[in-house]
Write an enzyme that holds these catalytic residues in place. Structure first.
Site, PDB file in Angstrom:
ATOM      1  N   PRO A 273       0.845  -1.210   0.000  1.00  0.00           N
ATOM      2  CA  PRO A 273       0.000   0.000   0.000  1.00  0.00           C
ATOM      3  C   PRO A 273       0.871   1.247   0.000  1.00  0.00           C
ATOM      4  CG  PRO A 273       0.004  -1.036   2.172  1.00  0.00           C
ATOM      5  CD  PRO A 273       0.757  -1.959   1.265  1.00  0.00           C
ATOM      6  N   ASP A 449       5.965   2.150   1.983  1.00  0.00           N
ATOM      7  CA  ASP A 449       5.073   1.022   2.201  1.00  0.00           C
ATOM      8  C   ASP A 449       4.364   1.226   3.535  1.00  0.00           C
ATOM      9  OD1 ASP A 449       3.844  -1.418   2.676  1.00  0.00           O
ATOM     10  OD2 ASP A 449       5.548  -2.630   2.000  1.00  0.00           O
ATOM     11  N   HIS A 450       3.049   1.468   3.453  1.00  0.00           N
ATOM     12  CA  HIS A 450       2.311   1.826   4.664  1.00  0.00           C
ATOM     13  C   HIS A 450       2.099   0.634   5.604  1.00  0.00           C
ATOM     14  CE1 HIS A 450       0.501   4.728   7.056  1.00  0.00           C
ATOM     15  NE2 HIS A 450      -0.487   5.172   6.281  1.00  0.00           N
ATOM     16  N   ARG A 451       2.477  -0.580   5.179  1.00  0.00           N
ATOM     17  CA  ARG A 451       2.388  -1.714   6.088  1.00  0.00           C
ATOM     18  C   ARG A 451       3.435  -1.621   7.192  1.00  0.00           C
ATOM     19  NH1 ARG A 451       3.008  -6.600   1.951  1.00  0.00           N
ATOM     20  NH2 ARG A 451       4.670  -5.165   1.302  1.00  0.00           N
TER      21      ARG A 451
END
Length: 479
Positions: A273, A449-451
């Site tokens: 994401p 990467d929003h994870r």
């Protein structure tokens, strides 16, 4: 292993990267009949990551090149056959039998041309080769008949007592013939595996190919002829509206670096994401420092440009915010934090976009970083980047400013946590010390990467990069 297998050795397409499954043969440097030595480069191939030269690991004389230039070959497939004992010649003839010995009758030796065609035609699954029927060995004759001369028609020989009758030999079983279709051709097209692979790569149905080889074998030339016929049919003008773009389109196969890049970007965009943040910053002091560093004797002959200081600023920001330097392990559901920075630099090359990286960039001084950056860019432009130089990256910089672009939303390189886009540096009106003045300004964009990187961490990293570029003296106080 038989003597023939030991003599004729095959060199298989190796995995020259990390888990690559195929490579395209760009150029052969040898031909059948050429002598090769251990370590000699025999061809250049293009993998999904780079162009690589392949050395052969043994000596001999080239017997056969299994694939043409431009063919994509799976890893593990034999690409070249080498005769490692060219002085051996053909197999030695068997000694003649002693007088009076019973000899099993063997078929007469075929001419060399027919022998080669016979070997080509005898393929697994296609039935026996033609003219290969076997004969049972004759039984030994009684000694009296062996020594006696052959009787003539005018004087019949006296009949000896007849021995006990032997059972009549069973009739020879006819060899299985290939199954034919309605047109009299084999139901399954006959072709060697390399020819089938070539047909698959060119999109040719072997059922439609007219064979020219002996016994209905389809050759490489037959496949190429069929492909040319298909291409000619495609290029033949057909009735169409006046607005049809005849001759105004080009189709280029997607393979090699471009194919790998496309797949990697799709995987990254739809797996990680992405979040992208932007900041516009006054880099007037940084541009002045670049000019001063170009005159520094310690940096003489090195590549000194704004990208060098952007890279150094990002390394400083990572040192202050080490959790940005990580990767997401989907299989183990873990975040892997890395105590080293392999800094990737996106480079546009004639073969497509590649991202080589500077190993342990965080441990390098400014002159060392400048030297590594110059070598990386030069190698990429010459097409000599190795797969190892593109593996193991942790974070990347893409310099879109060289194309006059202000900003963008870069896609993260697979396996990494973030990518920084460096926009064009332009003279713009800017409020400086309470007054509007012309200043050199750029825009930075950070995708992450929003994870594993939340908004706070991503914002801190981008703000630190901007702060260093605005006041480059922080390179001394923060590093």
């Amino acid at each position: 292993m038989t003597a023939v297998e030991q003599r004729f050795r095959e060199f298989k397409m190796p995995d020259v990267g990390e888990g690559l499954t195929e490579a395209e043969i760009l150029k052969w440097f040898v031909a059948p009949g050429d002598t090769v030595t251990d370590g000699q480069v025999v061809c250049e191939v293009e993998t999904a990551k780079a162009a690589v030269e392949l050395p052969i690991p043994f000596d001999g004389v080239v017997h056969e090149l299994r694939f043409d230039e431009g063919t994509t070959v799976d890893v593990g497939t034999a690409i070249i056959s080498v005769d490692t004992d060219p002085g051996a010649g053909e197999a030695a003839p068997q000694a003649a039998p002693a007088a009076g010995e019973a000899v099993a009758e063997a078929p007469a030796a075929a001419p060399e041309s027919e022998e080669k065609e016979g070997r080509q035609a005898n393929l697994v699954g296609y039935g026996a080769a033609p003219a290969s029927t076997k004969r049972r060995p004759r039984k030994p004759l009684p000694s009296a008949q062996r020594s006696a001369p052959a009787p003539s028609a005018a004087a019949p020989a006296p009949q000896a007592p007849a021995p006990a009758p032997a059972p009549a030999p069973a009739p020879a079983r006819p060899e299985a013939a290939p199954e034919l279709n309605g047109s009299g051709r084999p139901a399954r097209p006959l072709a060697k595996p390399p020819v089938r692979k070539l047909a698959k790569d060119l999109g040719i149905d072997l059922e439609t190919v007219t064979p020219s080889g002996a016994d209905g074998i389809i050759t490489r030339e037959d496949v190429h002829a069929a492909a040319e016929a298909v291409q000619a049919a495609r290029e033949t003008p057909v009735a169409a509206p006046a607005t049809a773009p005849q001759g105004r389109e080009r189709r280029v196969p997607v393979k090699g670096v471009r194919k790998a890049t496309a797949q990697a970007m799709v995987n990254s965009a739809f797996t990680a994401p992405h979040v992208t943040e932007f900041v516009t910053v006054d880099v007037t002091r940084t541009m002045k420092l670049v000019s001063e560093l170009k005159q520094d004797p310690e940096l003489a002959g090195l590549r000194v440009n704004p990208l060098l200081l952007v890279a150094k600023a990002l390394l400083v920001a990572i040192r202050r915010n080490p959790d940005i330097n990580a990767t997401w392990d989907e299989g183990n559901q873990e975040i892997v934090y890395k105590d080293y920075v392999n800094l990737g630099i996106a480079a546009a090359t004639p073969r497509g976009l590649i991202v080589p990286n500077i190993k342990d960039a965080d441990a390098k001084t400014l002159p060392e970083l400048a030297s590594a950056l110059g070598e990386l860019v030069g190698t990429a432009r010459e097409g000599r980047t190795s797969p190892a130089e593109m593996s193991g990256g942790t974070i990347t910089i893409t310099n879109v400013g060289v194309f006059g672009i202000d900003a963008g939303t870069p896609i993260i390189n697979p396996g990494e946590s973030a990518i920084l886009a460096f926009g064009a540096v332009k003279l713009q009106p800017w409020v400086h010390k309470g007054e509007v003045k012309p200043r050199q300004v750029t825009t930075l964009a950070l995708s992450f990467d929003h994870r594993l990187v939340d908004g706070e961490l991503g914002s801190k990293v981008l703000a630190d990069v901007a702060a260093v570029l605005e006041r480059p003296k922080r390179l001394i106080t923060w590093a």
